[in-house]
Design an enzyme around this catalytic site. Structure first.
Site, PDB file in Angstrom:
ATOM      1  N   TYR A 234       0.874  -1.177   0.000  1.00 59.91           N
ATOM      2  CA  TYR A 234       0.000   0.000   0.000  1.00 59.91           C
ATOM      3  C   TYR A 234       0.909   1.224   0.000  1.00 59.91           C
ATOM      4  CZ  TYR A 234      -4.169  -2.809   0.832  1.00 59.91           C
ATOM      5  OH  TYR A 234      -5.198  -3.708   0.695  1.00 59.91           O
ATOM      6  N   HIS A 416     -17.633  -2.182   2.935  1.00 62.50           N
ATOM      7  CA  HIS A 416     -16.312  -2.319   3.553  1.00 62.50           C
ATOM      8  C   HIS A 416     -16.361  -3.225   4.777  1.00 62.50           C
ATOM      9  CE1 HIS A 416     -12.254  -1.220   4.784  1.00 62.50           C
ATOM     10  NE2 HIS A 416     -12.708  -1.010   6.002  1.00 62.50           N
TER      11      HIS A 416
END
Length: 622
Positions: A234, A416
Site C-alpha cells: 500500500y 467495507h
C-alpha cells in the site's frame, strides 16, 4: 455446493430421449460446421467499443478479458485474448476463487486438434464435461497479438453445476495449459499455472450524464514509484491543492494507469485530510512504513475510489462532490494498492486518479454517509464460524430527525469489511416493511473494494430505516475477532454516496454495553468462572478468554438479535444529534423482501455434451 444454482429450482423441460439423440447429432453438426468456418477465418482485432469493460486476468497480462452485459438477453458476452497460446486455457467462476466446485469454459489441444467445451470441477478438482453446454462459443480468431476467443453465458441457467452470475463481486479463475492434453479429464488443475481475478461483471447500464463545458482536470498521481518487489504494497502519496483553491464540484473521475502496469495496480483511493490541521507533511512511501507521519491517519474522507476492472465514475447531473474552499483541507492523500505476486523488481509506476471538476457548482452538494456498525469491540465474532452475522442499524428516529422532508437520493455505495467479511447487504425499510436493496454483495471480498454506481437511485425519507448486515468467516482463527480499526479486527460499513448533502455523516449502531456485560456474567456462571470479569480487563480480553462452546456461541448470536442498541446519529463534527440514543429497541421488521428467483433462459434445444472442435492449426511448445 456454495453459490451453485439450486437443483431444486424449476427444471428445464427436456425432449424425449429419442428426440434428444436426433437433436444432439443435428446441433453437433451445425455447431462444428459454423465454428470451423468462423475459426478458419483469420480475423482482425475485434472493436474495443463492443466490449467496454476490460481486465488483465494474470500478472503477466497473457490473458486479457473484455466483456459486455446484455440485460435484455440476461447474458454476458466475453472476449478472451490469449497472448502466446500454448496448449489451451481454462476460464471460469467459483464461489470465492477456488478451483474445486467451479464452473469452467475450457480450450485444450493435443498439439494437432483443439477443442472448446463447458466443464465443471468436482470437490476434488477433477474436470468433467458438462451435460448442458451453457458457455456458448461465438467464434475464435487469430490476430498478431494473439487468439481472440468469443463466447457468451446467461446470468442464470437450468444447470445445477453452473455458477449464478449476480450483482456484486465475481471471482474469476483462469489456468494456462503449457503441455498438450489428450482429453478434458486428463487436465490436472493442481499442476497448471493458475490464478484468480475479482471483478464486478454486471455493470449498471447507466447513461453517461452531460458534462459541463468549463470542466477542468487534475491528475492525482504518485511520481515515479519503484514498485516494491513484494506481493502486497500500500503506497501513500500526499498532494497539496493550490493556494486559495476555491470550492469546486467533482463531476467524474477515472483511473490513470502507467502503461504496462495494468496487472499490478490493484486499487486506488484519494482521501481528503481533515481541516482541523493547517498543514500536513509531504510523504511518498509505503503506508505501513514507520517513517510515515502519524498525521496522515487524519486523511480519511474518501473523494474517489477505483478498483481493477472499474470504469470512469460519474456523478448525477444535479450533484457534485465538493472540494476546495473555506472549511476544506487543501491536502489530499493518494493510496495505491500494488499486487505483485510475481515479485517483479524495478518496475516504475506513476499511476493515480484523474479528477474532472467544475467551478460552476451544480444544484446539490453530494454527501457521503457511513451506515453499519460502530468501530467497537462490543461487536465480536467467535472463532471457527463459517457464516456469523452482525447487523448495524440506521434507525427511523435518526432519519426522522436528520433528513430533509424531501429525503435524499443514494446513487452509489462502497461496502467495507476487513479480512473475515464474506457478504454485505444494506436494505431500506419503511413502516416495518423491507422495501428495497440499496446494495448487496453475496461474494464480497475485502481485497476488492470500489465505489459502485447503483443500477437505480434509492430515495430515503425521514422515518426510513437502513439496515446493514455483514456475514463473516472465522474458520481459520483460534480466538474471537472484535470490532475495531486493526486489520485483524472487523468492520461492517456501507459508505453511501447521496444528495443533497445533510449534516448526517454517520448513522450506525452497536449492542448496548450493559447487555453485553450481562452476557459475560451469564457465560461466567455457566463456565466455572473462566472468564475474567475484573473491571480493569478490557472487552477484547474478556472475549478472548471465553471458551467457545455451542452454548456460548448461540447465546451471543441471540444477544445480538434482540438486545437494545446504542445509536450513533452523528454530525460531521462527530457530535450526536440531540436526543436519547442509548438502549434503543431494535427495529421491528414485519415483512421481508423475497429472495429473487433465478430466471432460467429458454433453451434453444439440447446442447450436446461434447466438445466443439476448433481449427487452430498446429500448436507447439516454445
Amino acid at each position: 455446493v456454495p453459490n451453485m444454482q439450486s437443483s431444486g429450482s424449476k427444471p428445464c423441460s427436456c425432449p424425449s430421449f429419442k428426440l434428444r439423440e436426433v437433436a444432439s447429432m443435428y446441433f453437433t453438426m451445425i455447431a462444428v460446421f459454423l465454428v470451423i468456418l468462423v475459426v478458419a477465418l483469420q480475423g482482425s482485432e475485434p472493436r474495443g467499443s463492443d466490449f467496454p469493460y476490460k481486465v488483465p486476468l494474470d500478472p503477466k497480462g497473457l490473458l486479457e478479458l473484455s466483456w459486455n452485459v446484455s440485460y435484455s438477453q440476461q447474458a454476458v458476452n466475453f472476449q478472451l485474448l490469449v497472448r502466446n497460446l500454448k496448449f489451451g486455457v481454462l476460464f471460469g467462476m467459483s464461489d470465492r476463487g477456488e478451483f474445486e466446485n467451479a464452473d469452467l469454459a475450457v480450450l485444450w489441444s493435443d498439439g494437432h486438434s483443439s477443442y472448446f467445451g463447458d466443464a465443471w470441477s468436482d470437490a476434488k478438482g477433477q474436470l468433467h464435461m458438462d451435460s448442458q453446454q451453457d458457455y456458448q462459443l461465438l467464434g475464435a480468431r487469430k490476430a498478431p497479438e494473439g487468439l481472440y476467443l468469443l463466447f457468451k453465458r446467461a446470468f442464470s441457467t437450468c444447470d445445477p453445476k453452473d455458477y449464478l452470475i449476480e450483482d456484486g463481486t465475481v471471482h474469476l479463475i483462469y489456468g494456462i495449459l503449457e503441455k498438450p492434453v489428450h482429453s478434458l479429464q486428463a487436465i490436472n488443475i493442481s499442476a497448471i499455472h493458475r490464478g484468480l481475478q475479482r471483478v464486478q461483471l454486471l455493470k449498471p447500464n447507466i447513461t453517461v450524464p452531460k458534462l459541463p463545458s468549463d470542466m477542468n482536470t487534475m491528475e492525482i498521481t504518485a511520481r515515479d514509484v519503484i514498485i516494491p518487489s513484494q506481493e502486497t504494497t500500500y503506497w501513500c502519496y500526499m498532494i497539496e491543492l493550490p493556494d486559495r483553491f476555491r470550492k469546486h464540484h467533482i463531476v467524474m473521475y477515472e483511473p490513470v494507469i502507467t502503461a504496462g502496469n495494468e496487472a499490478l495496480v490493484h486499487h486506488m483511493e484519494v482521501f481528503q485530510c481533515t481541516a482541523e490541521f493547517d498543514t500536513f507533511p509531504h510523504y511518498n512511501g509505503p503506508c505501513d512504513s514507520k517513517m510515515k507521519p502519524d498525521r496522515l491517519n487524519y486523511c480519511r474522507h474518501v473523494l474517489a475510489a477505483w478498483a481493477m476492472g472499474a470504469q470512469a465514475f460519474y456523478y448525477p447531473e444535479e450533484a457534485g462532490l465538493a472540494f476546495g474552499g473555506p472549511g476544506s483541507s487543501k491536502y489530499l492523500r493518494l493510496e495505491i494498492h500494488y499486487h505483485n505476486p510475481l515479485v517483479i523488481k524495478g518496475r516504475h509506476d506513476s499511476s493515480g486518479i484523474r479528477l474532472y471538476y467544475t467551478a460552476s457548482l451544480r444544484r446539490y452538494d453530494a454527501g457521503i454517509m457511513e451506515l453499519g456498525l460502530v468501530y467497537t469491540p462490543l461487536m465480536a465474532i467467535p472463532p471457527g464460524e463459517d457464516s456469523f452475522i452482525l447487523t448495524g442499524y440506521c434507525t427511523d428516529k435518526c432519519t426522522q430527525l436528520a433528513l430533509p422532508a424531501a429525503g435524499i437520493r443514494i446513487f452509489a455505495s462502497q461496502l467495507h469489511t476487513h479480512l473475515a467479511g464474506r457478504k454485505v447487504v444494506t436494505v431500506l425499510s419503511r413502516d416495518g416493511r423491507e422495501r428495497q436493496v440499496v446494495n448487496a454483495d453475496g461474494h464480497y471480498s475485502p481485497h476488492f473494494q470500489e465505489i459502485r454506481m447503483l443500477k437505480e437511485v434509492v430515495a430515503v425519507f425521514p422515518g426510513d430505516e437502513l439496515i446493514t448486515t455483514c456475514t463473516y468467516n472465522t474458520e481459520d482463527r483460534s480466538r474471537a475477532t472484535v470490532g475495531g480499526f486493526g486489520i485483524m479486527e472487523e468492520m461492517c460499513v456501507n459508505y453511501v454516496h447521496y444528495y443533497p448533502q445533510t449534516q448526517l455523516e454517520l448513522c450506525k449502531s452497536a449492542v448496548d454495553p450493559g447487555y453485553l456485560h450481562r452476557y459475560f456474567n451469564l457465560v461466567n456462571r455457566f463456565n466455572d468462572e473462566e472468564v475474567c470479569m475484573c473491571p480493569q480487563v478490557s472487552i477484547p480480553q474478556q472475549f478472548y478468554s471465553i471458551p467457545w462452546n455451542t452454548f456460548n456461541r448461540d447465546v451471543l448470536k441471540s444477544l445480538y438479535g434482540f438486545a437494545p442498541i446504542s445509536m450513533h446519529c452523528n454530525k460531521s463534527s462527530a457530535v450526536r444529534f440531540p436526543g436519547e440514543w442509548e438502549k434503543q429497541l431494535l427495529p421491528v421488521i414485519t415483512e421481508r423482501l423475497q429472495e429473487p428467483v433465478p430466471r432460467c433462459p429458454p433453451t434453444p434445444g439440447p446442447q450436446p455434451a461434447a466438445p466443439i472442435p476448433l481449427d487452430l492449426g498446429e500448436l507447439r511448445r516454445d
